[in-house]
Motif scaffolding. Structure first.
Motif, PDB file in Angstrom:
ATOM      1  N   ARG A 189     -11.488   0.255  10.284  1.00 55.45           N
ATOM      2  CA  ARG A 189     -13.975   0.437  10.169  1.00 55.45           C
ATOM      3  C   ARG A 189     -13.963  -1.064   9.319  1.00 55.45           C
ATOM      4  NH1 ARG A 189     -13.754   6.966   9.150  1.00 55.45           N
ATOM      5  NH2 ARG A 189     -12.754   7.601  11.122  1.00 55.45           N
ATOM      6  N   ARG A 190     -13.576  -1.888   8.219  1.00 59.72           N
ATOM      7  CA  ARG A 190     -14.041  -2.369   7.606  1.00 59.72           C
ATOM      8  C   ARG A 190     -13.181  -3.272   7.195  1.00 59.72           C
ATOM      9  NH1 ARG A 190     -17.476   0.189   2.619  1.00 59.72           N
ATOM     10  NH2 ARG A 190     -15.748  -1.640   1.285  1.00 59.72           N
ATOM     11  N   ARG A 191     -13.251  -4.093   7.063  1.00 56.45           N
ATOM     12  CA  ARG A 191     -12.552  -5.231   6.947  1.00 56.45           C
ATOM     13  C   ARG A 191     -12.235  -5.887   5.530  1.00 56.45           C
ATOM     14  NH1 ARG A 191     -13.870 -12.370   6.656  1.00 56.45           N
ATOM     15  NH2 ARG A 191     -11.569 -12.604   7.807  1.00 56.45           N
ATOM     16  N   ASP A 192     -12.823  -4.955   4.450  1.00 57.78           N
ATOM     17  CA  ASP A 192     -12.223  -4.615   2.539  1.00 57.78           C
ATOM     18  C   ASP A 192     -10.720  -3.921   3.214  1.00 57.78           C
ATOM     19  OD1 ASP A 192     -13.855  -3.113   3.605  1.00 57.78           O
ATOM     20  OD2 ASP A 192     -14.221  -2.267   0.984  1.00 57.78           O
ATOM     21  N   LEU A 193     -11.163  -2.994   3.792  1.00 54.17           N
ATOM     22  CA  LEU A 193      -9.666  -1.446   3.911  1.00 54.17           C
ATOM     23  C   LEU A 193      -8.573  -2.356   4.813  1.00 54.17           C
ATOM     24  CD1 LEU A 193     -12.285   1.434   4.234  1.00 54.17           C
ATOM     25  CD2 LEU A 193     -11.094   0.937   2.055  1.00 54.17           C
ATOM     26  N   TYR A 194      -9.046  -3.166   5.961  1.00 58.78           N
ATOM     27  CA  TYR A 194      -8.210  -3.184   7.259  1.00 58.78           C
ATOM     28  C   TYR A 194      -7.150  -4.556   6.118  1.00 58.78           C
ATOM     29  CZ  TYR A 194      -5.177  -5.089  10.291  1.00 58.78           C
ATOM     30  OH  TYR A 194      -3.910  -5.433  10.862  1.00 58.78           O
ATOM     31  N   LEU A 195      -7.914  -5.297   5.070  1.00 66.31           N
ATOM     32  CA  LEU A 195      -6.976  -6.124   4.620  1.00 66.31           C
ATOM     33  C   LEU A 195      -6.178  -5.498   3.971  1.00 66.31           C
ATOM     34  CD1 LEU A 195      -9.254  -8.937   4.264  1.00 66.31           C
ATOM     35  CD2 LEU A 195      -7.945  -9.086   5.624  1.00 66.31           C
ATOM     36  N   LEU A 196      -6.423  -4.613   3.165  1.00 67.14           N
ATOM     37  CA  LEU A 196      -5.379  -3.893   1.827  1.00 67.14           C
ATOM     38  C   LEU A 196      -4.607  -2.935   3.310  1.00 67.14           C
ATOM     39  CD1 LEU A 196      -8.098  -2.264  -0.224  1.00 67.14           C
ATOM     40  CD2 LEU A 196      -6.324  -3.896  -0.650  1.00 67.14           C
ATOM     41  N   HIS A 197      -4.871  -2.758   3.978  1.00 63.91           N
ATOM     42  CA  HIS A 197      -3.788  -2.176   5.547  1.00 63.91           C
ATOM     43  C   HIS A 197      -2.917  -2.644   5.268  1.00 63.91           C
ATOM     44  CE1 HIS A 197      -2.444   0.139   8.158  1.00 63.91           C
ATOM     45  NE2 HIS A 197      -2.406  -0.995   9.227  1.00 63.91           N
ATOM     46  N   ASP A 198      -3.249  -4.197   5.739  1.00 61.37           N
ATOM     47  CA  ASP A 198      -2.246  -4.890   6.455  1.00 61.37           C
ATOM     48  C   ASP A 198      -2.065  -5.586   5.182  1.00 61.37           C
ATOM     49  OD1 ASP A 198      -1.549  -8.046   7.874  1.00 61.37           O
ATOM     50  OD2 ASP A 198      -1.830  -6.671   9.381  1.00 61.37           O
ATOM     51  N   MET A 199      -1.707  -6.217   4.411  1.00 65.57           N
ATOM     52  CA  MET A 199      -1.352  -6.602   2.841  1.00 65.57           C
ATOM     53  C   MET A 199      -0.433  -5.734   2.757  1.00 65.57           C
ATOM     54  SD  MET A 199      -3.670  -8.360   0.328  1.00 65.57           S
ATOM     55  CE  MET A 199      -5.562  -7.127   0.576  1.00 65.57           C
ATOM     56  N   ALA A 200      -0.387  -3.671   2.842  1.00 65.52           N
ATOM     57  CA  ALA A 200       0.385  -3.145   2.431  1.00 65.52           C
ATOM     58  C   ALA A 200       1.650  -3.690   3.393  1.00 65.52           C
ATOM     59  CB  ALA A 200      -0.067  -1.426   2.962  1.00 65.52           C
ATOM     60  N   ALA A 201       0.691  -3.345   4.454  1.00 64.81           N
ATOM     61  CA  ALA A 201       1.961  -3.252   5.935  1.00 64.81           C
ATOM     62  C   ALA A 201       2.593  -4.670   5.737  1.00 64.81           C
ATOM     63  CB  ALA A 201       1.297  -3.464   6.826  1.00 64.81           C
ATOM     64  N   GLN A 202       2.280  -5.577   5.264  1.00 66.13           N
ATOM     65  CA  GLN A 202       3.109  -6.695   5.204  1.00 66.13           C
ATOM     66  C   GLN A 202       4.281  -6.843   4.107  1.00 66.13           C
ATOM     67  OE1 GLN A 202       1.172 -11.121   5.015  1.00 66.13           O
ATOM     68  NE2 GLN A 202      -0.503  -9.806   6.168  1.00 66.13           N
ATOM     69  N   MET A 203       3.905  -6.010   2.772  1.00 67.08           N
ATOM     70  CA  MET A 203       4.884  -5.511   1.948  1.00 67.08           C
ATOM     71  C   MET A 203       5.160  -5.226   2.268  1.00 67.08           C
ATOM     72  SD  MET A 203       4.826  -7.192  -1.400  1.00 67.08           S
ATOM     73  CE  MET A 203       3.789  -8.718  -1.745  1.00 67.08           C
ATOM     74  N   MET A 204       5.222  -3.933   3.188  1.00 70.22           N
ATOM     75  CA  MET A 204       6.426  -2.806   3.210  1.00 70.22           C
ATOM     76  C   MET A 204       7.686  -3.339   4.363  1.00 70.22           C
ATOM     77  SD  MET A 204       6.058  -0.036   1.269  1.00 70.22           S
ATOM     78  CE  MET A 204       7.386   0.785   2.411  1.00 70.22           C
ATOM     79  N   MET A 205       7.367  -4.584   5.325  1.00 70.66           N
ATOM     80  CA  MET A 205       8.360  -5.755   6.137  1.00 70.66           C
ATOM     81  C   MET A 205       9.094  -6.369   4.840  1.00 70.66           C
ATOM     82  SD  MET A 205       5.540  -6.910   8.442  1.00 70.66           S
ATOM     83  CE  MET A 205       7.046  -7.747   9.782  1.00 70.66           C
ATOM     84  N   LEU A 206       8.829  -7.298   4.283  1.00 74.30           N
ATOM     85  CA  LEU A 206       8.930  -7.966   3.170  1.00 74.30           C
ATOM     86  C   LEU A 206      10.092  -6.978   2.511  1.00 74.30           C
ATOM     87  CD1 LEU A 206       6.570  -9.670   1.477  1.00 74.30           C
ATOM     88  CD2 LEU A 206       8.595 -10.442   3.156  1.00 74.30           C
TER      89      LEU A 206
ATOM     90  N   ALA B 293      11.310  -3.413   2.837  1.00 73.22           N
ATOM     91  CA  ALA B 293      13.006  -3.401   4.199  1.00 73.22           C
ATOM     92  C   ALA B 293      13.750  -4.621   4.215  1.00 73.22           C
ATOM     93  CB  ALA B 293      11.999  -2.708   5.475  1.00 73.22           C
ATOM     94  N   ALA B 294      12.970  -5.700   4.558  1.00 73.70           N
ATOM     95  CA  ALA B 294      14.195  -6.385   4.695  1.00 73.70           C
ATOM     96  C   ALA B 294      14.976  -7.295   3.634  1.00 73.70           C
ATOM     97  CB  ALA B 294      13.179  -7.419   5.064  1.00 73.70           C
ATOM     98  N   LYS B 295      14.212  -7.122   2.175  1.00 77.13           N
ATOM     99  CA  LYS B 295      14.990  -7.787   0.938  1.00 77.13           C
ATOM    100  C   LYS B 295      16.259  -6.365   1.067  1.00 77.13           C
ATOM    101  CE  LYS B 295      14.450 -11.004  -1.866  1.00 77.13           C
ATOM    102  NZ  LYS B 295      14.796 -11.821  -1.833  1.00 77.13           N
ATOM    103  N   ILE B 296      15.692  -5.149   1.242  1.00 74.09           N
ATOM    104  CA  ILE B 296      16.756  -4.186   0.876  1.00 74.09           C
ATOM    105  C   ILE B 296      18.115  -4.890   2.281  1.00 74.09           C
ATOM    106  CG2 ILE B 296      17.421  -1.920   1.106  1.00 74.09           C
ATOM    107  CD1 ILE B 296      14.881  -0.846  -0.017  1.00 74.09           C
ATOM    108  N   ALA B 297      17.408  -4.872   3.367  1.00 80.46           N
ATOM    109  CA  ALA B 297      18.746  -4.895   4.651  1.00 80.46           C
ATOM    110  C   ALA B 297      19.295  -6.485   4.237  1.00 80.46           C
ATOM    111  CB  ALA B 297      18.148  -5.295   6.145  1.00 80.46           C
TER     112      ALA B 297
END
Length: 257
Positions: A228-245, A247-251
């Motif tokens: 709904r809002r850009r500031d909220l989405y960017l936080l969401h996307d950064m969190a998703a990118q961090m979770m990708m990193l 999980a991949a780092k652990i693997a």
């Protein structure tokens, strides 16, 4: 198909190396500070806060990539052979059990698909998440769109696909990444980087078409609060990118689990 561990490892490699070097943006911050200087300052601050220079050196590039790099790698549309479109938000209906309405941002994404496809070879295949596919068929009259639908369990429970779930479904429906060839990714401007990363992690040769700007508007009535809002989405996307990193780092470090 790419198994989960290979997907995670490939995600880490792409996010840490491929994407930053392919960015369309200039290699400097808006204030004129070179990126290398900014990363260096981030590393120094982290070392001070953590009391560990080696850990700071490991973390700073990833934090820079996730927080400061938002422009995806681009190529001319004529060089690409398929369209893969990822939805953004939706509109809830009065019936909580009913499927949401696609919403205005996905209508704008459908417009971007049409504009990009007009620059590509006739008959270019389009794989679009259902919210976008709806407008491509109903509004634009496209007959050959491959719609990526939610997963419906035998009990009627609907599971809406993640970005990775859509990418996985596209590869399966296309019969593999070789059949797809290089693809142009259509996604919300703030989602596009992660769409490319995820598409590449699933084996696609993914890019954003350089000629057509992607939608940047937000829908204040979206059924997904983070869209709904850009500031909220960017936080969401950064969190998703961090979770990708993460999980991949652990693997990568612990390949046997």
């Amino acid at each position: 198909m790419v198994d989960r561990r290979k997907f995670l490892t490939r995600s880490l490699a792409l996010s840490a190396t491929v994407l930053p070097t392919a960015m369309h943006a200039q290699d400097a911050s808006p204030q004129g500070m070179p990126d290398t200087e900014l990363v260096s300052r981030m590393r120094q601050k982290l070392a001070q806060e953590l009391g560990d220079a080696s850990v700071a050196a490991e973390l700073a590039p990833s934090i820079f990539d996730v927080g400061f790099e938002w422009t995806p790698p681009m190529r001319p549309a004529k060089e690409l052979r398929a369209v893969v479109a990822y939805s953004f938000g939706n509109r809830l209906t009065s019936d909580p059990k009913a499927q949401p309405e696609p919403g205005p941002v996905n209508e704008a994404l459908a417009e971007a698909v049409v504009r990009v496809r007009a620059l590509m070879a006739p008959g270019t295949p389009v794989y679009a998440q259902w919210e976008i596919a709806h407008f491509l068929v109903v509004k634009h009259g496209l007959k050959d769109v491959v719609s990526i639908e939610p997963v419906v369990a035998p009990d009627g429970t609907v599971t809406y696909l993640s970005t990775d779930g859509v990418a996985e479904a596209v590869v399966k429906k296309a019969g593999g990444v070789t059949a797809l060839g290089p693809v142009t990714v259509i996604g919300h401007r703030d989602h596009a980087k992660r769409c490319v990363l995820t598409s590449r992690a699933r084996g696609m040769d993914a890019w954003v078409a350089k000629e057509v700007p992607l939608p940047v508007e937000y829908d204040a009535e979206s059924g997904q609060a983070w869209t709904r809002r850009r500031d909220l989405y960017l936080l969401h996307d950064m969190a998703a990118q961090m979770m990708m990193l993460r999980a991949a780092k652990i693997a990568e470090i612990y390949p046997k689990g």
